[in-house]
Design an enzyme around this catalytic site. Structure first.
Site, PDB file in Angstrom:
ATOM      1  N   GLY A  28       0.826  -1.198   0.000  1.00  0.00           N
ATOM      2  CA  GLY A  28       0.000   0.000   0.000  1.00  0.00           C
ATOM      3  C   GLY A  28       0.855   1.241   0.000  1.00  0.00           C
ATOM      4  O   GLY A  28       2.003   1.221   0.412  1.00  0.00           O
ATOM      5  N   PHE A  32       4.874   8.591   2.936  1.00  0.00           N
ATOM      6  CA  PHE A  32       6.225   8.928   2.437  1.00  0.00           C
ATOM      7  C   PHE A  32       6.645   7.864   1.427  1.00  0.00           C
ATOM      8  O   PHE A  32       7.037   6.788   1.826  1.00  0.00           O
ATOM      9  CB  PHE A  32       7.232   8.940   3.604  1.00  0.00           C
ATOM     10  CG  PHE A  32       6.930  10.013   4.611  1.00  0.00           C
ATOM     11  CD1 PHE A  32       6.066   9.761   5.695  1.00  0.00           C
ATOM     12  CD2 PHE A  32       7.466  11.276   4.478  1.00  0.00           C
ATOM     13  CE1 PHE A  32       5.774  10.746   6.601  1.00  0.00           C
ATOM     14  CE2 PHE A  32       7.164  12.261   5.403  1.00  0.00           C
ATOM     15  CZ  PHE A  32       6.321  11.999   6.463  1.00  0.00           C
ATOM     16  N   ASP A 142       1.847   9.418  18.455  1.00  0.00           N
ATOM     17  CA  ASP A 142       0.708   9.057  17.598  1.00  0.00           C
ATOM     18  C   ASP A 142       0.237   7.635  17.910  1.00  0.00           C
ATOM     19  O   ASP A 142       0.044   6.810  17.008  1.00  0.00           O
ATOM     20  CB  ASP A 142       1.121   9.181  16.105  1.00  0.00           C
ATOM     21  CG  ASP A 142      -0.108   9.254  15.205  1.00  0.00           C
ATOM     22  OD1 ASP A 142       0.056   9.153  13.970  1.00  0.00           O
ATOM     23  OD2 ASP A 142      -1.235   9.370  15.740  1.00  0.00           O
TER      24      ASP A 142
END
Ligand code: G6I
Length: 302
Positions: A28, A32, A142
């Site tokens: 996928g 980046f 995150d």
């Protein structure tokens, strides 16, 4: 030229990675560059490969931070770096391949949340991983189900596909853009003084609490709300909690409440959370192996 920064010892230079690795598929299109599945020609070991075109010294420094974090935080609960190359103007990162993928995709594929015993095991392993990062002065920033990877034998590994992790030692902040707000701690949004202080790693503990609700309900709280509105709500409102508390144990509810304290000073550390009865010494991976088996059956159906 002598001005070139000290070369990163974790990055092999001027060696063609495709002499040792073979690209066998795509994973996928990442933010980046793109991500591939690769196999070591000699050992057969599988890897996730990210190639990043390096246009400037600053790019190289940025991605060196990521490589240094992974090279420093070697632990079963943190995604492992096999090796990194700088070749043909690109940075090639070969990461240990986690065969079951990320937990958000597993919940979406199975169209159901995790059970409490699956959450207990994953939460225990995430707290161990967070403790490793925080002891190395790395703040993930995150934490969410989409950054938790599972191997086929039920290992839980913290990853960061958005690459927002910051190494406080070098005080190099990754891209200043705000990540997905749903998991964001109140103080991170307000940029309060606590952001760059000994408490800034506590933001990961808040995000862990939000991620536990995500595991229990497939989505984080306020998911259907506009991201800008969420930033304000996280500031103003009381901490979120589970929609149906009666479905869950008192210990689980208590654990989430401990993470979702608005004042970061009052939030426990990952090490302290490992002593909480909800996860203390909880290493039974059988329930997560069932989940992986179901998930593989589901995806291999096509
Ligand atoms: C069916 O879909 C999948 C998806 C993924 C996988 N397995 C897998 N296993 C390992 N990596 C990946 C991966 C997927 C997409 C993008 N990147 C991936 N790994 C990766 C992670 C990184 N970096 C980090 O995870 C990272 C960066 C900074 C900090 C940290 C942390 F703080 F967590 F240590 C972690 C760098 C390069 C790569 C290729 N994916 C299997 C099936």
């Amino acid at each position: 030229n002598h001005k070139k920064g000290q070369w990163n010892k974790n990055i092999k230079k001027d060696i063609d990675p495709l002499q040792q690795w073979e690209i066998i598929g795509e994973l996928g299109d990442g933010a980046f560059g793109s991500v591939y599945k690769a196999q070591n020609k000699e050992t057969g070991v599988l890897a996730a490969l990210k190639q990043v075109t390096i246009n400037s010294e600053e790019d190289l420094e940025d991605f060196s931070v990521e490589i240094n974090i992974l090279a420093e935080c070697v632990h079963r609960n943190v995604v492992g770096l096999h090796e990194a190359f700088f070749f043909d103007g690109k940075l090639w990162m070969f990461i240990e391949f986690c065969g079951a993928g990320a937990l958000d995709s597993i919940m979406v594929d199975l169209e159901k949340p995790l059970t409490e015993s699956q959450i207990r095991y994953v939460c225990h392993e995430m707290c161990v991983g967070l403790d490793v990062l925080h002891r190395h002065h790395v703040i993930h920033r995150d934490i969410k189900a989409g950054n938790v990877l599972l191997t086929m034998d039920g290992e839980v590994k913290l990853a960061d596909f958005g690459v927002s992790a910051k190494n406080t030692q070098t005080h190099q902040r990754r891209d200043t853009f705000i990540g997905t707000p749903y998991w964001m701690a109140p103080e991170v949004i307000l940029c309060e003084t606590l952001k760059d202080t000994p408490y800034d790693f506590k933001a990961d503990i808040w995000s862990l609490g939000i991620t536990l609700i995500e595991f229990a309900q497939i989505e984080p709280p306020n998911k259907d709300m506009h991201p800008m509105r969420v930033l304000i709500k996280i500031q103003k409102a009381d901490p979120p909690s589970l929609d149906q508390p009666s479905k869950w144990s008192k210990q689980f509810i208590n654990f989430i409440n401990k993470c979702l304290v608005k004042d970061p000073k009052q939030r426990p550390t990952a090490a302290e959370l490992l002593e909480h009865p909800f996860i203390k010494d909880y290493t039974d991976k059988s329930s997560i192996l069932d989940l992986i088996y179901e998930s593989q059956k589901e995806t291999s159906r096509y």
